[in-house]
Scaffold this motif. Structure first.
Motif, mmCIF file in Angstrom:
data_model
loop_
_atom_site.group_PDB
_atom_site.id
_atom_site.type_symbol
_atom_site.label_atom_id
_atom_site.label_comp_id
_atom_site.label_asym_id
_atom_site.label_seq_id
_atom_site.Cartn_x
_atom_site.Cartn_y
_atom_site.Cartn_z
ATOM 1 N N GLN A 12 0.723 -1.025 -0.133
ATOM 2 C CA GLN A 12 -0.022 -0.202 -0.440
ATOM 3 C C GLN A 12 1.213 1.354 -0.473
ATOM 4 O OE1 GLN A 12 -3.595 0.297 2.919
ATOM 5 N NE2 GLN A 12 -3.722 2.245 3.054
ATOM 6 N N VAL A 13 0.334 2.331 -0.782
ATOM 7 C CA VAL A 13 0.847 3.137 -0.808
ATOM 8 C C VAL A 13 0.784 4.476 0.225
ATOM 9 C CG1 VAL A 13 1.787 5.513 -1.865
ATOM 10 C CG2 VAL A 13 0.536 3.210 -3.211
ATOM 11 N N GLY A 14 2.750 4.749 1.277
ATOM 12 C CA GLY A 14 2.163 5.433 2.076
ATOM 13 C C GLY A 14 2.289 6.898 2.013
ATOM 14 N N GLY A 15 2.608 7.556 0.464
ATOM 15 C CA GLY A 15 3.030 8.357 -0.069
ATOM 16 C C GLY A 15 4.257 9.457 0.185
ATOM 17 N N GLU A 22 10.067 10.661 -5.225
ATOM 18 C CA GLU A 22 9.835 8.935 -4.952
ATOM 19 C C GLU A 22 8.006 8.556 -3.654
ATOM 20 O OE1 GLU A 22 14.363 7.298 -4.249
ATOM 21 O OE2 GLU A 22 14.602 9.425 -2.813
ATOM 22 N N VAL A 23 8.510 6.995 -3.469
ATOM 23 C CA VAL A 23 6.956 6.771 -3.128
ATOM 24 C C VAL A 23 7.536 5.726 -2.064
ATOM 25 C CG1 VAL A 23 4.815 5.686 -3.088
ATOM 26 C CG2 VAL A 23 5.834 7.104 -5.916
ATOM 27 N N ARG A 24 6.624 6.198 -1.260
ATOM 28 C CA ARG A 24 7.219 5.289 0.008
ATOM 29 C C ARG A 24 5.706 4.612 0.474
ATOM 30 N NH1 ARG A 24 9.293 6.472 5.055
ATOM 31 N NH2 ARG A 24 9.379 8.353 4.713
ATOM 32 N N THR A 71 6.125 13.759 -9.423
ATOM 33 C CA THR A 71 6.573 15.047 -8.193
ATOM 34 C C THR A 71 6.097 14.222 -6.997
ATOM 35 O OG1 THR A 71 4.612 15.806 -8.722
ATOM 36 C CG2 THR A 71 6.214 16.224 -9.855
ATOM 37 N N LYS A 72 6.520 15.246 -6.114
ATOM 38 C CA LYS A 72 5.897 14.792 -4.443
ATOM 39 C C LYS A 72 4.524 14.744 -4.446
ATOM 40 C CE LYS A 72 6.378 16.842 -0.023
ATOM 41 N NZ LYS A 72 4.982 15.835 0.340
ATOM 42 N N GLU A 73 3.895 15.633 -4.845
ATOM 43 C CA GLU A 73 2.522 16.167 -5.316
ATOM 44 C C GLU A 73 1.607 14.754 -5.880
ATOM 45 O OE1 GLU A 73 4.647 20.185 -4.686
ATOM 46 O OE2 GLU A 73 4.428 18.679 -6.365
ATOM 47 N N LEU A 78 -1.629 9.426 -4.524
ATOM 48 C CA LEU A 78 -1.720 8.083 -4.207
ATOM 49 C C LEU A 78 -1.498 7.037 -2.465
ATOM 50 C CD1 LEU A 78 1.035 6.799 -7.395
ATOM 51 C CD2 LEU A 78 -2.064 7.601 -7.161
ATOM 52 N N ARG A 79 -1.288 8.327 -2.119
ATOM 53 C CA ARG A 79 -2.003 8.007 -0.657
ATOM 54 C C ARG A 79 -2.457 6.572 -0.397
ATOM 55 N NH1 ARG A 79 1.033 9.976 3.392
ATOM 56 N NH2 ARG A 79 1.150 12.245 2.759
ATOM 57 N N GLY A 80 -2.259 6.076 -0.051
ATOM 58 C CA GLY A 80 -3.528 4.786 0.790
ATOM 59 C C GLY A 80 -3.858 3.538 -0.765
ATOM 60 N N LEU A 81 -3.248 4.223 -1.729
ATOM 61 C CA LEU A 81 -3.155 3.110 -3.152
ATOM 62 C C LEU A 81 -3.057 1.649 -2.240
ATOM 63 C CD1 LEU A 81 -4.347 2.760 -6.085
ATOM 64 C CD2 LEU A 81 -1.918 2.833 -6.824
ATOM 65 N N LYS A 82 -3.776 0.360 -2.846
ATOM 66 C CA LYS A 82 -3.833 -0.622 -2.662
ATOM 67 C C LYS A 82 -3.243 -1.242 -3.524
ATOM 68 C CE LYS A 82 -7.004 -1.567 1.442
ATOM 69 N NZ LYS A 82 -5.766 -0.640 2.299
#
Length: 175
Positions: A12-15, A22-24, A71-73, A78-82
């Motif tokens: 799951q994307v954390g943000g 970059e994506v956590r 981008t960061k935005e 995508l935060r929360g995307l499973k």
């Protein structure tokens, strides 16, 4: 849908991480870096969610770059995307092992082989995994701890498991 084409939740994307897109990603795999091997991670509807290009380990999973995020935005959006992969991308389980997702849809049979329901879901409310059982005769679903005592047999290839309610467990002979 066949068992091998089902989607399995792996992350799951954390943000965002930093300011460069970059994506956590929180991972639900035994080895977090396995996500990079899968490369293309899907949304619940089967469409592409993220295509990983690089990744490095992080506290709860990985920090990754994805083709879809610049981008960061965009990463924060995508935060929360499973994120899922098809079941057939997973290695076959070892003998006497199985994936929890493979339990969904199995018949639940009692000690006398009577079908008492069907496994609707596998839940975890913080302690242990619980099987959510839909009763064969209809009505309210109920939960069974996924322990060797409550579920002494799993026959996933045959489509069933043994489900012993707490009262039945007390009546059994000790092993």
């Amino acid at each position: 849908m066949s068992q091998d084409s089902r989607l399995i939740l792996v992350a799951q994307v954390g943000g965002s991480f930093g300011v460069r897109g970059e994506v956590r990603i929180t991972t639900f795999t035994a080895e977090p870096m396995t996500l990079l091997e899968y490369r293309t991670l899907l949304r619940a509807d089967g469409s592409t969610g993220l295509t990983l290009t690089t990744a490095r380990p992080d506290k709860k999973g990985v920090v990754a770059r994805a083709a879809e995020v610049a981008t960061k935005e965009e990463a924060d959006a995508l935060r929360g995307l499973k994120l899922f992969i098809p079941r057939d991308r997973l290695p076959p389980p070892e003998e006497d092992e199985f994936y929890l997702a493979d339990l969904i849809g199995l018949e639940a049979r009692d000690a006398t082989d009577t079908v008492i329901g069907t496994v609707r879901a596998v839940q975890n409310f913080g302690a242990d995994d619980m099987l959510e059982i839909t009763p064969a005769g209809g009505g309210q679903t109920w939960y069974l701890p996924f322990t060797r005592e409550a579920v002494p047999e799993v026959h996933s290839a045959e489509g069933w498991l043994r489900a012993l309610r707490p009262a039945e467990i007390g009546e059994r002979e000790p092993d």
